[in-house]
Design an enzyme around this catalytic site. Structure first.
Site: not given
Length: 356
Positions: A276, A324, A305
């Site tokens: 994370r 990601h 993000e």
């Protein structure tokens, strides 16, 4: 919610995106549940008809998890089915649920469930494997290999044109000096959960010395099976060539990697994060990279993000970034969602068939 004795109760006690979607699937297709799937999958597309092909549960109360990630729900005493991910399912927890007949666990690590108590008291347990975690572990090792083999610099050098080449093989024509291997190195894992275990297995197969730190140490038997060694956190940071993060993004772990953490790492060490973005104080990481407190980093998860255009990390040569994607496509997680939901339905049908 007022639960009555005539209705079965399915309690979700962990806040997790797969479990949350499984609960939405069990609630049935409406605008709210469809939007939940669309929001999760974006920017991928959702084929609604393929997802919502199971009728919603009838005569069942669904009890949702806490809204805060990392908190644990308090299932009502008349819970029939308990759905969990990380929370340990102890004998004490199950004994407080006299109507419990089934535990549906996301993830294949059954050691978090007291299987002996469950078997002795007529509670079935199903653990759901997670292919997305295999992909995450592979991506972790991919990033480690890219760092130690100097992949980014090598790729850039190979793409730099030159008219001085000959017809003979030109081994390392770019004169790269910063090349290495993973074999024989020491990797320190922060956390040894579902992904950490998978990473450890892959690294040991590559001849890597794997150490780990976690707030709850694993049993000696598990350590022997995996070939890993526990270390105090500061000792782990001081000894490791690479540090890889594998803890949940709970409030307790926010900015776990801060300035002090980075200063305790070796100046020739790398940092890898596929867990994370909130685990890292990115301002501290940028300072550590600029001041050469650590050698480099590889990040699949980020504080924001996507990253904003002015983010200094984008221009850093000693950083590898991926968007990601360690767990693969979001749509791949739908199989896990459906498996959890189908397991709940099967268990309820079994319970109802066994009633007089």
């Amino acid at each position: 919610m007022n639960h009555t004795s005539t209705r079965d109760v399915v309690s979700f006690i962990d806040n997790d995106h797969v479990l949350n979607l499984a609960m939405a699937l069990l609630q049935g297709r409406d605008a709210t549940t469809v939007r939940a799937f669309e929001d999760f999958l974006r920017p991928e597309r959702l084929d609604v008809d393929l997802v919502f092909d199971t009728p919603p549960l009838d005569g069942v109360d669904l009890v949702g998890p806490p809204t805060t990630y990392g908190d644990v729900g308090n299932p009502p005493p008349n819970t029939t089915v308990l759905v969990v991910r990380r929370t340990p399912v102890t004998a004490e927890l199950m004994a407080g649920l006299p109507l419990l007949r089934h535990v549906q666990k996301l993830g294949d690590q059954a050691d978090t469930v007291d299987l002996a108590w469950a078997a002795a008291n007529g509670v079935t347990v199903e653990c759901v494997p997670r292919p997305s975690l295999e992909a995450t572990a592979e991506h972790t090792v991919l990033l480690m290999l890219a760092l130690v083999h100097g992949l980014r610099a090598a790729d850039r050098a190979a793409r730099t044109p030159s008219d001085t080449g000959g017809t003979e093989p030109g081994y390392n024509w770019a004169g790269l000096a910063d090349l290495g291997t993973l074999q024989g190195r020491t990797v320190g894992l922060i956390g040894l959960g579902e992904v950490g275990v998978r990473v450890a297995r892959r690294l040991c197969a590559l001849g890597v010395h794997v150490h780990y730190w976690s707030r709850a140490r694993r049993s000696p038997e598990v350590e022997r099976q995996l070939g890993v060694t526990w270390r105090d956190r500061n000792q782990l940071l001081a000894e490791s060539d690479l540090i890889s993060l594998h803890v949940p993004g709970t409030p307790a772990n926010r900015a776990l990697v801060d300035g002090d953490f980075l200063r305790r790492m070796r100046p020739d060490a790398f940092l890898v994060n596929v867990a994370r973005g909130s685990l890292i104080d990115e301002a501290a990481l940028i300072r550590a990279l600029r001041e050469r407190h650590i050698r480099g980093a590889a990040l699949d998860v980020h504080a924001k993000e996507p990253r904003p255009p002015a983010d200094p990390m984008l221009a850093m040569e000693d950083v590898i970034l991926t968007p990601h994607i360690a767990g693969g496509l979001r749509s791949h997680a739908l199989a896990e969602v459906r498996t959890v939901a189908q397991g709940v339905i099967r268990s309820l049908n079994s319970v109802r068939e066994g009633r007089p």
